[in-house]
Design an enzyme around this catalytic site. Structure first.
Site, PDB file in Angstrom:
ATOM      1  N   ARG A  31     -89.578  29.310 113.518  1.00  0.00           N
ATOM      2  CA  ARG A  31     -87.873  29.834 112.974  1.00  0.00           C
ATOM      3  C   ARG A  31     -87.344  28.746 113.033  1.00  0.00           C
ATOM      4  NH1 ARG A  31     -91.259  33.244 115.380  1.00  0.00           N
ATOM      5  NH2 ARG A  31     -92.025  35.113 113.508  1.00  0.00           N
ATOM      6  N   ASP A  80     -95.825  29.756 110.656  1.00  0.00           N
ATOM      7  CA  ASP A  80     -94.910  31.662 110.303  1.00  0.00           C
ATOM      8  C   ASP A  80     -94.234  31.131 109.467  1.00  0.00           C
ATOM      9  OD1 ASP A  80     -93.738  33.609 111.133  1.00  0.00           O
ATOM     10  OD2 ASP A  80     -94.435  33.147 112.965  1.00  0.00           O
ATOM     11  N   HIS A 113     -97.808  36.381 108.809  1.00  0.00           N
ATOM     12  CA  HIS A 113     -97.561  35.708 109.753  1.00  0.00           C
ATOM     13  C   HIS A 113     -97.367  34.109 108.469  1.00  0.00           C
ATOM     14  CE1 HIS A 113     -94.505  37.674 112.534  1.00  0.00           C
ATOM     15  NE2 HIS A 113     -95.727  37.840 112.838  1.00  0.00           N
ATOM     16  N   GLU A 139    -100.098  40.436 114.537  1.00  0.00           N
ATOM     17  CA  GLU A 139     -98.722  41.401 113.611  1.00  0.00           C
ATOM     18  C   GLU A 139     -99.101  41.109 112.003  1.00  0.00           C
ATOM     19  OE1 GLU A 139     -94.773  41.081 115.847  1.00  0.00           O
ATOM     20  OE2 GLU A 139     -95.447  40.099 115.252  1.00  0.00           O
ATOM     21  N   TYR A 163     -92.122  36.780 127.684  1.00  0.00           N
ATOM     22  CA  TYR A 163     -91.449  36.113 126.425  1.00  0.00           C
ATOM     23  C   TYR A 163     -89.983  35.226 127.158  1.00  0.00           C
ATOM     24  CZ  TYR A 163     -95.002  37.458 123.450  1.00  0.00           C
ATOM     25  OH  TYR A 163     -95.336  36.822 122.577  1.00  0.00           O
ATOM     26  N   ASP A 193     -87.603  34.364 125.269  1.00  0.00           N
ATOM     27  CA  ASP A 193     -87.744  34.330 124.828  1.00  0.00           C
ATOM     28  C   ASP A 193     -86.157  35.785 125.127  1.00  0.00           C
ATOM     29  OD1 ASP A 193     -89.567  36.061 123.896  1.00  0.00           O
ATOM     30  OD2 ASP A 193     -88.887  36.239 121.011  1.00  0.00           O
ATOM     31  N   THR A 206     -88.662  31.424 118.056  1.00  0.00           N
ATOM     32  CA  THR A 206     -87.148  30.995 118.314  1.00  0.00           C
ATOM     33  C   THR A 206     -86.422  31.099 117.441  1.00  0.00           C
ATOM     34  OG1 THR A 206     -88.155  28.556 117.082  1.00  0.00           O
ATOM     35  CG2 THR A 206     -88.064  28.309 119.323  1.00  0.00           C
TER      36      THR A 206
HETATM   37  C1  ACM Z   1     -96.073  38.075 119.303  1.00  0.00           C
HETATM   38  O1  ACM Z   1     -94.771  37.739 120.121  1.00  0.00           O
HETATM   39  N1  ACM Z   1     -95.545  38.290 117.920  1.00  0.00           N
HETATM   40  C2  ACM Z   1     -97.348  36.857 119.608  1.00  0.00           C
END
Ligand code: ACM
Ligand code: ZN
Length: 748
Positions: free
Chosen positions: A156, A185, A258, A321, A412, A414, A463
């Protein structure tokens, strides 16, 4: 994987783990034993050592640490050296001890544990009038978990080799041993693959990047070409740099989702074949690798080069995802489903991951995947990284698969770490230093056999909103130090003890290294509570003697009010008797000068406790008065300000001490469809004071703030909210139950 050997020495000596009244260890993560003795050992400028006892690499690291942390030198000695070494046999390979008396004796079981001992020693050395000394002491130590990881997303936003090395240097201080390098990603492919040069020539660059938060509408973009990648030589350099610090690098090559950056370079491996470019927007995209044979051949060639660069046993293959939208529409994917007698696209994902796992096994590599790899069946030897809470990890460990716990709730980084508006823009959430500290990778419901499958834990630094190294350090520290405690300590001290050591010693260490760590945890916590007549505000400072100047500004009144508050001294804001009014409060610490603001709507339900007939989801249920604390949840979404429900019907009651005139009721909702958060379908408010049913409805909900006219007197209101049953087809999370986030019920 063999479980670590029992640490025989510890039982022989019979030490006590963190008994009361123990002297504080300045070392973080806290060692198993720290026994302070009387006296100090003064250190000369040159510390003597018999260097033939060390490997060249260990000597190099020792010299580097001594000179960079303390400007001390190491010299070879043939006589009685200042630092003596002893290799331990038949003990856990990650254990060490240090005895500081007339000299320094380091006992170690492996090169890694010798390195841990060196870092502990660095943290023990103090200065006094220019002289260096160590308090005489005995330290004995080993980690609780073998997986102590930090992750870094370089897709990112790209971070240079030097920045990655600095990240590793800081990790080493706190005895982290796994660096999860998120190399690919949607927004950028960052590793040179010689067989597919377009992966970096095309996939490493994007022409625009979203400005502001993902949920902001309308979105705007910075039109600038950005990106970067690591050559294979640079990858080798980082892997070797990490190895010298006893850190294993785990590369992540995301599949099947991704993968937009790779598909921008090679659209032929998508289901549609249509080139779409490298996106400058965050989120989850429908275009993923097609499950056809050609994609496997491509991925095998990519992995062939990856495995040669990373000597560790694991390759992380992502797996999170991955929408099945394209697979469900693709003839080739349907052929794979039919030919392999698979039930659906979820089983196809499992089939996909299992093929990759089997291929990597031929190269002596094991796979790790995010917990989505459990869906449609877990491939036989996969290790699961549990990020959507603990549940995936629990399920996997019960199936006898290894697990790394990395739940969003605690790991997490972030997420926001503080409540004030001073925090830099983040993805959302609310994960304080203390919350990280409370992390326990082993959930209570696992028995000891199942718990053996939990290798440890890891924090993730995605990020999207972290654009440079300074901000990266702000988000990572000091939370990473709290995490190191959770992963290292067999019996971690309480949070206050940790906090005192952090403040007295480690923040100075970080200052010395010019780390841009967050000072949020030093600010008083603003606590809002229900009170008989309204809302009680309390500033809870870790320094109980701290005092604050409070400035209160009233909307539409030309007066300001100044108050002085001590930590924990209550300030009452009475609920409105007539008009709703906006108040701005600012708190300035008289000691630190740190300032925080609070904007508050004084209304007729201020501080009234909400009776939850339907229970919010535990993850988004932060404080009992949150819906009536005078503050509307902010945009972009910040975890601690909203109450989140995942039920179809939500029922809440508000009861007032006596009948009040209710002109209208405002309800605020959050709309963030990308995060599966939707507006409700219908709202009803019942005035329970009336004998006959008196119901006020709103059935067309297309804005975040809904106002419902009442115009009656009432002492009890019942609010009933009907939510959507499922996320519509074609949108992220389609088919799942959406979330409903509510904040602030304002009574006018
Ligand atoms: C994730 O945070 N998509 C693994
Ligand atoms: Zn396909």
């Amino acid at each position: 994987m063999t479980k670590a050997l029992i640490f025989i020495l510890s039982t022989l000596i019979g030490f006590h783990c963190f008994a009361q009244n123990k002297p504080l260890s300045p070392i973080l993560p806290s060692p198993v034993v720290y026994k302070k003795e009387d006296g100090k050992l003064y250190l000369p400028q040159e510390l003597s050592i018999q260097s033939e006892q060390f490997s060249t690499q260990a000597i190099k690291q020792f010299k580097l640490l001594l000179s960079s942390f303390h400007s001390l030198n190491l010299k070879d000695s043939s006589g009685e050296p200042m630092i003596r070494l002893r290799e331990l046999k038949n003990v856990r390979p990650d254990s060490y001890s240090i005895s500081i008396n007339e000299d320094i004796l380091i006992s170690y079981a492996s090169p890694a544990s010798l390195y841990y001992a060196m870092h502990s020693l660095m943290q023990l050395i103090q200065s006094e009038d220019g002289a260096k000394y160590i308090d005489k002491a005995f330290i004995q130590d080993y980690p609780k978990f073998e997986w102590r990881g930090l992750h870094l997303d370089v897709s990112r936003h790209f971070f240079t080799v030097d920045e990655v090395k600095r990240y590793l240097d800081l990790m080493a201080i706190y005895k982290f041993n796994k660096f999860h390098w998120h190399l690919t990603d949607d927004q950028g492919w960052r590793i040179e693959i010689k067989a597919f040069p377009k992966l970096t020539a095309v996939g490493a660059w994007r022409d625009s990047t979203l400005v502001g938060h993902f949920t902001t509408s309308p979105r705007s973009y910075k039109k600038e070409r950005v990106g970067g990648f690591y050559t294979q030589e640079e990858i080798k350099e980082v892997v070797s740099y990490a190895k010298n610090r006893h850190i294993t690098v785990i590369p992540e090559i995301e599949m099947p989702g991704h993968s937009r950056a790779a598909l921008a370079a090679y659209p032929e491996y998508s289901c549609t074949g249509i080139p779409k470019g490298v996106p400058g927007l965050w989120g989850v995209f429908d275009d993923i690798y097609c499950s056809k044979e050609e994609s496997f051949i491509f991925l095998k060639h990519v992995l062939d080069e990856v495995v040669d660069l990373f000597p560790g046993e694991y390759i992380h293959i992502g797996g999170d995802e991955a929408p099945k939208t394209r697979w469900n529409q693709c003839e080739k994917c349907k052929e794979v489903i039919n030919a392999n007698k698979l039930k659906d696209a979820h089983e196809l994902q499992s089939f996909f991951i299992t093929r990759i796992e089997k291929y990597l096994a031929t190269k002596n590599k094991r796979i790790i995947g995010w917990d989505e790899i459990l869906e449609g069946g877990l491939s036989p030897n996969a290790t699961v990284m549990s990020w959507r809470g603990f549940q995936g990890g629990i399920e996997a460990s019960k199936k006898e698969h290894y697990v790394i716990m990395s739940p969003g709730s605690h790991c997490y980084f972030d997420h926001y770490q503080g409540k004030t508006k001073n925090e830099p823009l983040a993805i959302g959430g609310y994960t304080t230093l203390e919350k990280v500290y409370q992390f326990n990778p082993i959930p209570e419901e696992l028995n000891s056999e199942q718990a053996n499958y939990i290798l440890g834990g890891q924090a993730n630094l995605w990020t999207e909103y972290i654009t440079n190294i300074e901000q990266l350090e702000y988000m990572a520290y000091p939370r990473a130090i709290a995490l190191s405690q959770a992963l290292w300590c067999t019996d971690k001290p309480d949070f206050t003890t940790f906090y005192n050591v952090l403040n007295s010693t480690h923040l100075k260490l970080l200052d010395g290294l010019k780390v841009n760590y967050s000072k949020t945890s030093q600010q008083a916590n603003v606590i809002l509570k229900s009170e008989e007549n309204g809302l009680q505000i309390e500033l809870d400072s870790k320094d109980q003697g701290e005092e604050f100047k409070v400035l209160i500004q009233y909307q539409n009144e030309f007066k300001n009010e100044t108050r002085h508050l001590k930590s924990k001294q209550p300030l009452i804001i009475e609920r409105a008797k007539k008009q709703t009014q906006l108040l701005k409060l600012s708190f300035t610490s008289k000691k630190t000068g740190l300032k925080s603001n609070l904007i508050l709507t004084k209304h007729k339900a201020l501080g009234i406790p909400v009776n939850y007939i339907s229970h919010p989801n535990q993850q988004y249920n932060h404080a009992p008065t949150i819906l009536t604390d005078g503050q509307r949840g902010s945009h972009p979404w910040r975890g601690h300000e909203w109450i989140g429900f995942d039920t179809s019907t939500i029922v809440l009651e508000l009861e007032f001490p006596k009948k009040i005139k209710v002109k209208k009721v405002d309800l605020s909702f959050l709309k963030s469809n990308g995060s599966w958060i939707y507006l409700p379908n219908e709202i009803e408010i019942e005035n329970c004071s009336k004998k006959r049913k008196n119901i006020f409805k709103c059935q067309e909900i297309n804005t975040e703030i809904i106002q419902i006219k009442i115009g009656q007197r009432s002492n009890k209101l019942r609010i009933r909210i009907e939510t959507n049953k499922a996320i519509p087809i074609g949108l992220p999370g389609n088919g799942h139950k959406p979330w409903t986030f509510i904040d602030e019920i304002v009574i006018h």
